[in-house]
Design a protein around this motif. Sequence first.
Motif, PDB file in Angstrom:
ATOM      1  N   MET A  34      -6.528  18.061 -40.614  1.00 35.56           N
ATOM      2  CA  MET A  34      -5.330  18.887 -40.482  1.00 35.56           C
ATOM      3  C   MET A  34      -5.293  19.674 -39.175  1.00 35.56           C
ATOM      4  N   VAL A  35      -6.476  20.044 -38.651  1.00 31.48           N
ATOM      5  CA  VAL A  35      -6.492  20.905 -37.468  1.00 31.48           C
ATOM      6  C   VAL A  35      -6.800  20.144 -36.183  1.00 31.48           C
ATOM      7  N   SER A  36      -7.093  18.843 -36.279  1.00 29.51           N
ATOM      8  CA  SER A  36      -7.381  18.056 -35.086  1.00 29.51           C
ATOM      9  C   SER A  36      -6.807  16.661 -35.254  1.00 29.51           C
ATOM     10  N   ALA A  37      -7.055  15.820 -34.251  1.00 26.48           N
ATOM     11  CA  ALA A  37      -6.568  14.441 -34.306  1.00 26.48           C
ATOM     12  C   ALA A  37      -7.558  13.504 -34.978  1.00 26.48           C
ATOM     13  N   ALA A  38      -8.686  14.049 -35.444  1.00 28.40           N
ATOM     14  CA  ALA A  38      -9.686  13.215 -36.116  1.00 28.40           C
ATOM     15  C   ALA A  38      -9.107  12.691 -37.430  1.00 28.40           C
ATOM     16  N   ARG A  39      -9.461  11.444 -37.761  1.00 27.64           N
ATOM     17  CA  ARG A  39      -8.961  10.829 -38.979  1.00 27.64           C
ATOM     18  C   ARG A  39     -10.104  10.254 -39.807  1.00 27.64           C
ATOM     19  N   PRO A  40     -10.910  11.122 -40.414  1.00 30.51           N
ATOM     20  CA  PRO A  40     -11.986  10.616 -41.272  1.00 30.51           C
ATOM     21  C   PRO A  40     -11.429  10.045 -42.567  1.00 30.51           C
ATOM     22  N   GLU A  41     -12.226   9.229 -43.241  1.00 31.61           N
ATOM     23  CA  GLU A  41     -11.802   8.685 -44.526  1.00 31.61           C
ATOM     24  C   GLU A  41     -11.785   9.815 -45.561  1.00 31.61           C
ATOM     25  N   ILE A  42     -10.716   9.871 -46.320  1.00 29.21           N
ATOM     26  CA  ILE A  42     -10.559  10.912 -47.336  1.00 29.21           C
ATOM     27  C   ILE A  42     -10.247  10.230 -48.671  1.00 29.21           C
ATOM     28  N   ALA A  43     -11.052  10.534 -49.687  1.00 27.19           N
ATOM     29  CA  ALA A  43     -10.820   9.944 -51.003  1.00 27.19           C
ATOM     30  C   ALA A  43     -11.384  10.880 -52.071  1.00 27.19           C
ATOM     31  N   ALA A  44     -11.027  10.599 -53.327  1.00 32.54           N
ATOM     32  CA  ALA A  44     -11.428  11.474 -54.430  1.00 32.54           C
ATOM     33  C   ALA A  44     -12.768  11.053 -55.022  1.00 32.54           C
ATOM     34  N   TYR A  45     -13.761  10.878 -54.156  1.00 33.51           N
ATOM     35  CA  TYR A  45     -15.115  10.616 -54.650  1.00 33.51           C
ATOM     36  C   TYR A  45     -16.114  11.204 -53.659  1.00 33.51           C
ATOM     37  N   HIS A  46     -17.333  11.442 -54.144  1.00 33.67           N
ATOM     38  CA  HIS A  46     -18.346  12.094 -53.323  1.00 33.67           C
ATOM     39  C   HIS A  46     -18.823  11.178 -52.203  1.00 33.67           C
ATOM     40  N   PHE A  47     -19.265  11.806 -51.124  1.00 35.51           N
ATOM     41  CA  PHE A  47     -19.827  11.102 -49.965  1.00 35.51           C
ATOM     42  C   PHE A  47     -18.847  10.091 -49.385  1.00 35.51           C
ATOM     43  N   THR A  48     -17.576  10.485 -49.330  1.00 41.08           N
ATOM     44  CA  THR A  48     -16.600   9.650 -48.637  1.00 41.08           C
ATOM     45  C   THR A  48     -16.976   9.532 -47.169  1.00 41.08           C
ATOM     46  N   THR A  49     -17.385  10.656 -46.576  1.00 38.81           N
ATOM     47  CA  THR A  49     -17.817  10.673 -45.176  1.00 38.81           C
ATOM     48  C   THR A  49     -19.307  10.380 -45.117  1.00 38.81           C
ATOM     49  N   LEU A  50     -19.661   9.296 -44.452  1.00 38.57           N
ATOM     50  CA  LEU A  50     -21.058   8.890 -44.352  1.00 38.57           C
ATOM     51  C   LEU A  50     -21.634   9.108 -42.966  1.00 38.57           C
ATOM     52  N   VAL A  51     -20.778   9.450 -42.001  1.00 38.16           N
ATOM     53  CA  VAL A  51     -21.254   9.727 -40.647  1.00 38.16           C
ATOM     54  C   VAL A  51     -20.537  10.972 -40.138  1.00 38.16           C
ATOM     55  N   PRO A  52     -21.146  11.746 -39.239  1.00 45.61           N
ATOM     56  CA  PRO A  52     -20.459  12.913 -38.678  1.00 45.61           C
ATOM     57  C   PRO A  52     -19.200  12.501 -37.922  1.00 45.61           C
ATOM     58  N   VAL A  53     -18.183  13.350 -38.006  1.00 46.87           N
ATOM     59  CA  VAL A  53     -16.909  13.084 -37.340  1.00 46.87           C
ATOM     60  C   VAL A  53     -16.602  14.245 -36.408  1.00 46.87           C
ATOM     61  N   LEU A  54     -16.226  13.932 -35.180  1.00 44.18           N
ATOM     62  CA  LEU A  54     -15.869  14.961 -34.210  1.00 44.18           C
ATOM     63  C   LEU A  54     -14.352  15.038 -34.057  1.00 44.18           C
ATOM     64  N   GLY A  55     -13.854  16.251 -33.914  1.00 43.64           N
ATOM     65  CA  GLY A  55     -12.436  16.451 -33.652  1.00 43.64           C
ATOM     66  C   GLY A  55     -12.231  17.598 -32.683  1.00 43.64           C
ATOM     67  N   VAL A  56     -11.268  17.452 -31.788  1.00 46.01           N
ATOM     68  CA  VAL A  56     -10.960  18.511 -30.818  1.00 46.01           C
ATOM     69  C   VAL A  56      -9.801  19.343 -31.360  1.00 46.01           C
ATOM     70  N   VAL A  57     -10.038  20.636 -31.537  1.00 47.81           N
ATOM     71  CA  VAL A  57      -9.023  21.557 -32.041  1.00 47.81           C
ATOM     72  C   VAL A  57      -8.395  22.266 -30.852  1.00 47.81           C
ATOM     73  N   SER A  58      -7.092  22.113 -30.685  1.00 43.01           N
ATOM     74  CA  SER A  58      -6.397  22.698 -29.535  1.00 43.01           C
ATOM     75  C   SER A  58      -5.487  23.827 -29.997  1.00 43.01           C
ATOM     76  N   LEU A  59      -5.612  24.964 -29.298  1.00 42.19           N
ATOM     77  CA  LEU A  59      -4.778  26.132 -29.603  1.00 42.19           C
ATOM     78  C   LEU A  59      -3.897  26.493 -28.416  1.00 42.19           C
ATOM     79  N   GLY A  60      -3.559  25.515 -27.641  1.00 40.05           N
ATOM     80  CA  GLY A  60      -2.764  25.778 -26.448  1.00 40.05           C
ATOM     81  C   GLY A  60      -3.576  25.509 -25.200  1.00 40.05           C
ATOM     82  N   GLU A  61      -2.935  25.606 -24.055  1.00 40.48           N
ATOM     83  CA  GLU A  61      -3.568  25.284 -22.788  1.00 40.48           C
ATOM     84  C   GLU A  61      -4.777  26.191 -22.533  1.00 40.48           C
TER      85      GLU A  61
END
Length: 423
Positions: free
Chosen positions: A177-204
């Motif tokens: 929601m706060v970055s352009a990262a698109r990790p897998e999201i589902a209703a079960y545990h350990f959906t994310t199996l690897v770290p995901v990086l996202g850049v959060v931008s609050l303006g220039e």
Amino acid sequence: MFIDRARIQIKAGDGGHGMSSFRREKFVPKGGPSGGDGGRGASVVLKVDPNMNTLIDFRYKRKFVGKNGDNGGTKNCYGQNAEPLVVKVPAGTVVKDAETGEVLADLTEIDEEAVLAHGGRGGRGNAKFVNSVNRAPTFAEMGEPGEERVLQLELKLLADVGLVGYPSVGKSSIISMVSAARPEIAAYHFTTLVPVLGVVSLGEGHSFVMADIPGLIEGAHEGVGLGHDFLRHVERTKIILHVIDVSGIEGRDPIEDYHRINKELRLYNERLAKRPQIIAANKMDIPEAKENYEKLKAFANEQGIEIFPVSAATNEGLKPLIERVSQMLDEYVEEPEAIEEVKVYQAKPDDEITISRDEAGDFVVKGKYIEKLVAMTNFENDEALQRFQYIWRVKGIEDMLKAHGVKEGDTVHIGTMEFDYKE
């Protein structure tokens, strides 16, 4: 595919052989030795590449060998040195010796580099061995072998903020929601199996990197689940954003969740527990969350920890949370490195020689100088052999062998050379 561990073998180039030659030119009687030195072999250098963010390349290529230096030439011509072999790695790579576990380099800056295996020195040509006694030496040195070692590469993500918490508390939803990262999201545990990086931008001019660290469980500090694989990615973060499911729909107590996750962080690395931390009380859109939130808020206030009610599903409360995180990063002061006990190592002299016996009863002679001498001596040349025997006697190796009980016909090993002992 995200790969954050790799084991590779590196071998620096050998030095070029020295040349044994004599000047043979018209009108130049007794021209003398003119053999040139060999060139230095290629060193193996690890360098940070800004275009890499995983160690996946090392899954397909695991051996890196540098080029050898060129051999020396006639007329005192030197062999050309080999260009260093550059192996590219992502920022945040920790390099360890695979055998000892010793940390050899921690590469965090763009274009930062470290020499992990030095190329062998080029052998000297026969022109270098001229002296008042031997005016026309016929031997030259062979090139020095390049260093060889096995390395363990570990990638620790370089992120400003690390999201931690139990599985399915909403970490992936928040970062999506706060970055352009698109990790897998589902209703079960350990959906994310690897770290995901996202850049959060609050303006220039205002942005930071957030890492979604896959869900931790009890015993993670001991490697339970994928604990060790995930926890090391939190080590470089400046701020920890602790995401807690306040809905309680899975039957867990939010306050107990907070204690358990922080215990895992503390047991893995004491310094992690001291990092600035914010609690994101997620899933506030669920009715059961309000009562639990009040209890968690009261607890957080007692502990002096900031808490923000949010809902990743509806985007509620995420903006003030991210703005506060950005403010904390602006105010962040790097914590001083812990002062470890100073260990003093006494360097061994290069000419130190030791003698031992292997399982077969053979004698093994070890020493940096003598092993290098063996590797660089051409035993097919009589003069080179005589020089080796002279150094052998001067260093007292024969006396040392006799003191260890060597007898006629016993096998002696020096580096890669093996021979039968004779008086």
